[in-house]
Design a protein around this motif. Structure first.
Motif, mmCIF file in Angstrom:
data_model
loop_
_atom_site.group_PDB
_atom_site.id
_atom_site.type_symbol
_atom_site.label_atom_id
_atom_site.label_comp_id
_atom_site.label_asym_id
_atom_site.label_seq_id
_atom_site.Cartn_x
_atom_site.Cartn_y
_atom_site.Cartn_z
ATOM 1 N N ASN A 152 52.821 40.209 34.915
ATOM 2 C CA ASN A 152 53.170 39.281 33.794
ATOM 3 C C ASN A 152 51.759 39.621 32.807
ATOM 4 O OD1 ASN A 152 50.808 38.371 35.220
ATOM 5 N ND2 ASN A 152 51.489 36.374 35.417
ATOM 6 N N GLY A 195 51.156 40.612 42.451
ATOM 7 C CA GLY A 195 50.973 40.360 41.040
ATOM 8 C C GLY A 195 50.287 41.803 40.527
ATOM 9 N N ASP A 196 50.520 41.694 39.077
ATOM 10 C CA ASP A 196 49.780 43.171 38.623
ATOM 11 C C ASP A 196 48.464 43.312 38.877
ATOM 12 O OD1 ASP A 196 49.845 40.865 37.067
ATOM 13 O OD2 ASP A 196 50.179 41.833 34.992
ATOM 14 N N SER A 197 47.650 42.227 38.631
ATOM 15 C CA SER A 197 46.303 42.240 38.961
ATOM 16 C C SER A 197 45.783 42.538 40.256
ATOM 17 C CB SER A 197 45.414 40.831 38.627
ATOM 18 O OG SER A 197 44.126 41.113 38.580
ATOM 19 N N THR A 198 46.696 41.789 41.295
ATOM 20 C CA THR A 198 46.446 42.165 42.729
ATOM 21 C C THR A 198 46.773 43.613 43.085
ATOM 22 O OG1 THR A 198 46.917 39.973 42.848
ATOM 23 C CG2 THR A 198 47.007 41.227 44.981
ATOM 24 N N ALA A 228 46.439 35.834 35.859
ATOM 25 C CA ALA A 228 46.995 34.348 35.288
ATOM 26 C C ALA A 228 46.243 33.161 36.004
ATOM 27 C CB ALA A 228 48.328 33.944 35.367
ATOM 28 N N MET A 229 46.241 33.170 37.381
ATOM 29 C CA MET A 229 45.674 32.285 38.269
ATOM 30 C C MET A 229 44.360 31.918 37.766
ATOM 31 S SD MET A 229 46.472 30.834 41.626
ATOM 32 C CE MET A 229 46.889 29.538 40.428
ATOM 33 N N CYS A 236 49.408 33.208 40.916
ATOM 34 C CA CYS A 236 50.182 32.289 40.563
ATOM 35 C C CYS A 236 51.647 32.031 41.437
ATOM 36 C CB CYS A 236 50.602 32.209 39.253
ATOM 37 S SG CYS A 236 49.339 31.428 38.028
ATOM 38 N N TYR A 237 52.022 33.340 41.486
ATOM 39 C CA TYR A 237 53.282 33.820 42.138
ATOM 40 C C TYR A 237 53.183 32.965 43.600
ATOM 41 C CZ TYR A 237 50.582 37.721 43.758
ATOM 42 O OH TYR A 237 49.706 38.688 43.869
ATOM 43 N N GLU A 258 36.351 43.733 43.482
ATOM 44 C CA GLU A 258 34.783 43.404 43.676
ATOM 45 C C GLU A 258 33.877 44.653 44.081
ATOM 46 O OE1 GLU A 258 37.425 41.681 44.966
ATOM 47 O OE2 GLU A 258 37.129 39.641 44.119
ATOM 48 N N TYR A 296 35.015 40.686 39.397
ATOM 49 C CA TYR A 296 36.322 40.635 39.359
ATOM 50 C C TYR A 296 36.694 39.034 39.359
ATOM 51 C CZ TYR A 296 41.282 40.740 40.532
ATOM 52 O OH TYR A 296 42.558 40.427 40.634
ATOM 53 N N PRO A 297 37.483 38.224 38.586
ATOM 54 C CA PRO A 297 37.505 36.922 38.608
ATOM 55 C C PRO A 297 38.090 36.086 39.943
ATOM 56 C CG PRO A 297 39.406 38.028 37.407
ATOM 57 C CD PRO A 297 38.205 38.960 37.779
ATOM 58 N N HIS A 354 57.786 34.340 37.259
ATOM 59 C CA HIS A 354 57.740 34.361 38.531
ATOM 60 C C HIS A 354 58.797 33.522 38.976
ATOM 61 C CE1 HIS A 354 53.998 36.623 38.153
ATOM 62 N NE2 HIS A 354 53.318 35.550 38.419
ATOM 63 N N THR A 373 48.691 40.027 33.164
ATOM 64 C CA THR A 373 47.281 39.368 33.122
ATOM 65 C C THR A 373 46.974 38.779 34.441
ATOM 66 O OG1 THR A 373 46.116 37.189 31.744
ATOM 67 C CG2 THR A 373 48.394 36.760 32.528
HETATM 68 C C1 LIG Z 1 39.179 39.129 47.060
HETATM 69 C C2 LIG Z 1 39.640 38.241 46.303
HETATM 70 N N1 LIG Z 1 39.330 38.212 44.973
HETATM 71 C C3 LIG Z 1 39.732 37.210 43.992
HETATM 72 C C4 LIG Z 1 40.587 36.449 44.362
HETATM 73 C C5 LIG Z 1 40.954 35.306 43.418
HETATM 74 N N2 LIG Z 1 42.308 35.641 43.024
HETATM 75 C C6 LIG Z 1 43.362 34.835 43.233
HETATM 76 S S1 LIG Z 1 44.714 35.343 42.550
HETATM 77 C C7 LIG Z 1 44.043 36.435 41.609
HETATM 78 C C8 LIG Z 1 44.618 37.376 40.805
HETATM 79 C C9 LIG Z 1 46.055 36.826 40.208
HETATM 80 O O1 LIG Z 1 46.440 37.834 39.379
HETATM 81 P P1 LIG Z 1 47.903 38.473 39.292
HETATM 82 O O2 LIG Z 1 47.932 39.122 40.699
HETATM 83 O O3 LIG Z 1 48.101 39.114 38.346
HETATM 84 O O4 LIG Z 1 48.847 37.354 39.870
HETATM 85 P P2 LIG Z 1 49.270 36.040 38.430
HETATM 86 O O5 LIG Z 1 47.962 34.997 38.774
HETATM 87 O O6 LIG Z 1 48.908 36.615 37.199
HETATM 88 O O7 LIG Z 1 50.411 35.676 38.625
HETATM 89 C C10 LIG Z 1 42.620 36.543 41.982
HETATM 90 C C11 LIG Z 1 41.794 37.152 41.190
HETATM 91 C C12 LIG Z 1 40.818 36.364 45.773
HETATM 92 N N3 LIG Z 1 41.910 35.351 46.221
HETATM 93 N N4 LIG Z 1 40.620 37.235 46.707
#
Ligand SMILES: Cc1ncc(C[n+]2csc(CCOP(=O)(O)OP(=O)(O)O)c2C)c(N)n1
Ligand code: SF4
Lengths: 195, 615
Positions: B471, B442-445, B475-476, B401-402, B65, B36-37, B378, B473
């Motif tokens: 969004n 965020g969508d990924s979160t 993004a951050m 990013c948000y 993760e 997980y990035p 955002h 994706t």
């Molecule tokens: C446990 C954990 N894994 C990974 C990260 C790294 N990380 C920071 S923000 C983020 C995801 C951001 O994606 P999203 O929620 O879609 O918001 P966007 O940046 O697209 O606005 C990740 C993976 C983290 N902070 N904590």
């Protein structure tokens, strides 16, 4: 040992520029270490990369130890000055990217005269370059970073050959190679002639 | 040509530490890789995503993760080689699985890469993940540069298979994000398929099994210690003629120690620990015996220091051990050459350096923190929320990013501790506060850690508004796909999971999907949502401006300019809204057409209709 401190704003292609320097160093058989800013800071924030050519272990450049400051933006040039000494050459793009704090906190972006005065007091010499204009004239407006790599190569400070930089550009730039090579060559001529 | 995949054996190539890890895994014959990035680990997965298809390995971006680790465990327990990579805090999420996987052990090599972030360059804390190796009883390798990233990843698979234990490879930002020369070898095609041989007395950790397996783990750790004693990853370097000073170090600190020692002209021996847990007790004890003064140089927590002190005490050694307990080195933030030089001077009672005068006093420069991009959806969402709530709400935020919306003018974050915390904490905030509560995620979160919180809110009847900032994706961390994405890198054959269906499936009754570029509709939706008697959800859906389709002029909808005659200099577009393309200098507001993303939100923000489309 040559220490190059690269600064600018997220999105200006600084990582690509530092990678070209790194590839050129490897092509010439030298050791090299680059450190890069990734992640959050890249969203329009101040970005710092370092390139150390020679045999060292640490990627970071201590204060006052940069041989060259290669800056992609004028305000960031000022911010980089703690790394300079009276032995440092400062090569800077004249591009100005006004940070939001200037608008929101009603701060002032320093004038070119002030910037020049500061740099000349803190470093050995200052070479301003209109990289954006040269990139546009070369047919690749997004390639100011390649002009700046050319300008670095033209200083002769890296100890690397022009041809090694050109080969490194071929390795990193997939599109518009001839135009990018022109951008590089024009950057090179400016500093080559100036020094 | 991809340098991670296509660099031929025997050549030297410039690789990022993270890319070197990816190459090492390919040469080790990894069959399955997941992630997980998260900065500073993301490029390990991104490199593998790029090459997975051509390399013939399986790669995926997992939902979080924990899932990434468990997926790799399933494959490795079957007998193939598997790797999972994450940022340091990612291991908090995966730790539950890892702590017990150390008991079952593995059949195929299992390597977990954690990238720590001293100084919190891109993180919410600077925890030291070497503790996880101690906590779980897991062998730990610590590379110091890209060449070692590559070599140690390969070695980690060997050690893992030999001991049948998971192995942690731990980097830091200044290792993962350093580019340097790497001399590579041949990529080996590993075993891709295996038949899982059933063995519930080992792999099903009911209490009776776990009790037995804990002993197995401790026995294996004793074997691991023997490997560590013999390992060439734990080696001594001599500076000058050596002498009575010994330095023990690892990871990035080794690099600073080497350069600082040279700077100070020290004659010393340096014991570099690449295989640092289990520590090579005999090697350390002999090193301590051979020197009068031992200086421990390590970033963050005094882990090596405590180990060395314990060994010295246990062997009744007289040498003086100097480290963080003596305030020679800080426990905070990352090191550099200057910090280590200062620490060595203090530890060795050398005269301190003459402080050079800085040549010029720099005026205070306008700062340039990271900001939401021009056209960022955002930004539009936050403007609408502030307009709808008059800033009278509490904001439980999350990571992405948000989070940049925490700064003025939006001030849209009041609480944040980890990914997913927005949804859980919003319930608690709402329970004890009278203000309306809005959670941003965020969508990924949301997929990563938000869903259990939402189920909790429905089940226990909490009242707040959850805004899912979709969004499309992640993004951050570099625009990786997530479970809601329908397109990803070539490696991955993915299916989009609908956020709406998940939300409805959790039992949410009030759900609206809005386009944040439509400010009026978004404002109304927020007002209506806050009137609901229970948890409500708004999905603010608009593609990230960096990946959105643009027209020939580079606009998402239409580029805009400010008509100076119509402009009443009210500054709403800079005081209530924020866009890197809009600046205000000497009371004149202008839009930089080159920077304008053409989202059209500022035109809706301006109360005097002075912002107009460029023809
Ligand atoms: C446990 C954990 N894994 C990974 C990260 C790294 N990380 C920071 S923000 C983020 C995801 C951001 O994606 P999203 O929620 O879609 O918001 P966007 O940046 O697209 O606005 C990740 C993976 C983290 N902070 N904590
Ligand atoms: S990368 Fe995308 S999500 Fe992040 S600030 Fe820029 S536009 Fe917004």
């Amino acid at each position: 040992m040559v220490d190059i401190y690269l600064v600018g704003v997220g999105g200006q292609g600084i990582i690509t520029a530092s990678r070209i320097i790194g590839d050129a160093a490897i092509l010439s058989g030298r050791n090299v270490l680059l450190s890069e800013t990734h992640g959050m800071a890249q969203r329009g924030g101040s970005v710092v990369c370092t390139a150390r050519i020679g045999d060292v272990h640490s990627p970071l450049i201590p204060d006052g130890r940069a041989d060259v400051i290669l800056s992609f933006e004028l305000l960031e040039t000022l911010r980089a000055l703690p790394r300079a000494s009276m032995k440092t050459l400062v090569v800077s793009s004249t591009e100005r990217i006004v940070p939001l704090s200037v608008s929101t906190k009603k701060l002032r972006y320093p004038s070119i005269e002030e910037i020049t005065a500061h740099v000349e007091r803190a470093a050995k010499s200052f070479l301003p370059i209109d990289a954006a204009k040269i990139a546009a004239e070369s047919g690749v407006p997004m390639s100011s970073n390649i002009v700046m790599v050319g300008a670095l190569a033209g200083t002769g400070m890296t100890g690397l050959q022009k041809g090694e930089f050109e080969k490194a550009i071929e390795m990193s730039i997939p599109r518009k190679l001839p135009e990018n090579k022109t951008a590089f060559a024009r950057g090179y001529e400016i500093t080559d002639r100036a020094l | 040509m991809d340098r991670v995949l296509d660099t031929p054996a025997g050549s030297k190539v410039l690789l990022l530490g993270n890319e070197a890890i990816a190459r090492g895994a390919l040469e080790a014959g990894v069959a399955v890789a997941t992630t997980y990035p998260g900065t500073p680990a993301s490029e390990i997965g991104d490199a593998l995503a790029r090459v997975a298809k051509d390399a013939g390995i399986y790669f995926e971006y997992s939902t979080n993760e924990m899932v990434a680790a468990e997926f790799a465990m399933g494959a490795a327990a079957s007998g193939v080689r598997a790797m999972v990579s994450m940022k340091h805090v990612g291991l908090n999420v995966a730790a539950d699985a890892l702590m017990t996987f150390a008991y079952t052990g593995t059949r195929g090599g299992f390597v977990l890469v954690t990238a720590d972030d001293p100084s919190c360059h891109s993180s919410q804390n600077e925890q030291d993940n070497r503790y996880y190796a101690l906590l779980g009883g897991i062998p730990l390798l610590e590379p110091s540069n890209p060449q070692e990233c590559y070599e140690m990843t390969k070695e980690a698979f060997e050690i893992s298979e030999r001991l049948e234990l998971p192995v942690i490879v731990r980097t830091t930002t200044r290792i993962s994000h350093v580019r340097g020369p790497v001399t590579v070898d041949r990529i080996v095609e590993g075993v891709k398929k295996k038949e899982f041989v059933k063995d519930p007395a080992r792999f099903v950790t009911v209490p009776a099994v776990a009790r037995v397996r804990h002993k197995v783990l401790l026995d294996r750790l004793r074997e691991a210690e023997e490997l560590s004693e013999e390992s060439t990853l734990n080696r001594t370097e001599r500076l000058g003629t050596g002498g009575s000073v010994g330095i023990i170090t690892s990871s990035a600190a080794f690099n600073y120690a080497m350069d600082a020692a040279v700077e100070l002209g020290l004659s010393a021996d340096i014991l570099k620990l690449g295989f640092s847990h289990p520590a090579p007790k005999n090697k350390i004890s002999q090193f301590v015996r051979d020197h009068e003064r031992i200086v421990i140089v390590e970033e963050l927590e005094p882990i090596l220091e405590n180990t060395v002190r314990a060994i010295a005490q246990h062997s009744s050694l007289q040498a003086k051990v100097i480290g963080k307990a003596d305030d020679a080195f800080p426990r905070l933030h990352e090191f550099d050459q200057a910090i280590v030089a200062r620490g060595l001077r203090a530890a060795l009672s050398m005269a301190s350096e003459a402080v050079e005068e800085t040549p010029t006093e720099l005026q205070e420069l306008p700062e340039r923190p990271p900001v939401l991009c021009a056209g960022c959806p955002h930004s539009a969402t936050y403007f609408a929320v502030n307009k709808a709530t008059n800033k009278k709400a509490l904001f439980a935020s999350d990571i992405g990013c948000y989070t940049l919306g925490m700064s003025p003018p939006y001030s849209a974050a009041d609480f944040l501790v980890c990914m997913g915390s927005s949804v859980g904490s919003a319930g608690g905030l709402a329970k004890v506060n009278d203000k309306p509560v809005i959670a941003f995620i965020g969508d990924s979160t949301f997929f990563h850690a938000g869903i259990p919180g939402l189920i909790n809110a429905v089940h226990n009847g909490h009242r707040f508004l959850l805004m899912i900032l979709d969004n499309r994706t992640t993004a951050m961390t570099g625009h990786q796909p997530h479970p809601g994405s329908d397109k990803g890198p070539t490696c991955c054959d993915i299916t989009a999971v609908s956020i709406e269906n998940v939300v409805k499936g959790c039992g949410v009754k009030w759900l609206k999907v809005v386009d944040p570029y439509d400010v009026k509709t978004t404002v109304e939706a927020v007002k209506e949502a806050l009137e609901q008697p229970e948890v409500s959800v708004i999905i603010a859906r608009r593609e990230c401006a960096l990946i959105a389709a643009r027209d020939a002029k580079g606009a998402i909808t239409k580029k805009h300019y400010i008509d100076q005659e119509a402009c009443k200099k009210c500054r709403t577009c800079v005081d209530k809204f924020q866009c890197p393309a809009i600046s205000s200098i000497d009371k004149v507001q202008t839009i930089d057409e080159a920077l304008c993303a053409g989202c059209g939100v500022c035109a809706q923000v301006c109360p005097y209709k002075a912002i107009k489309e460029v023809e």
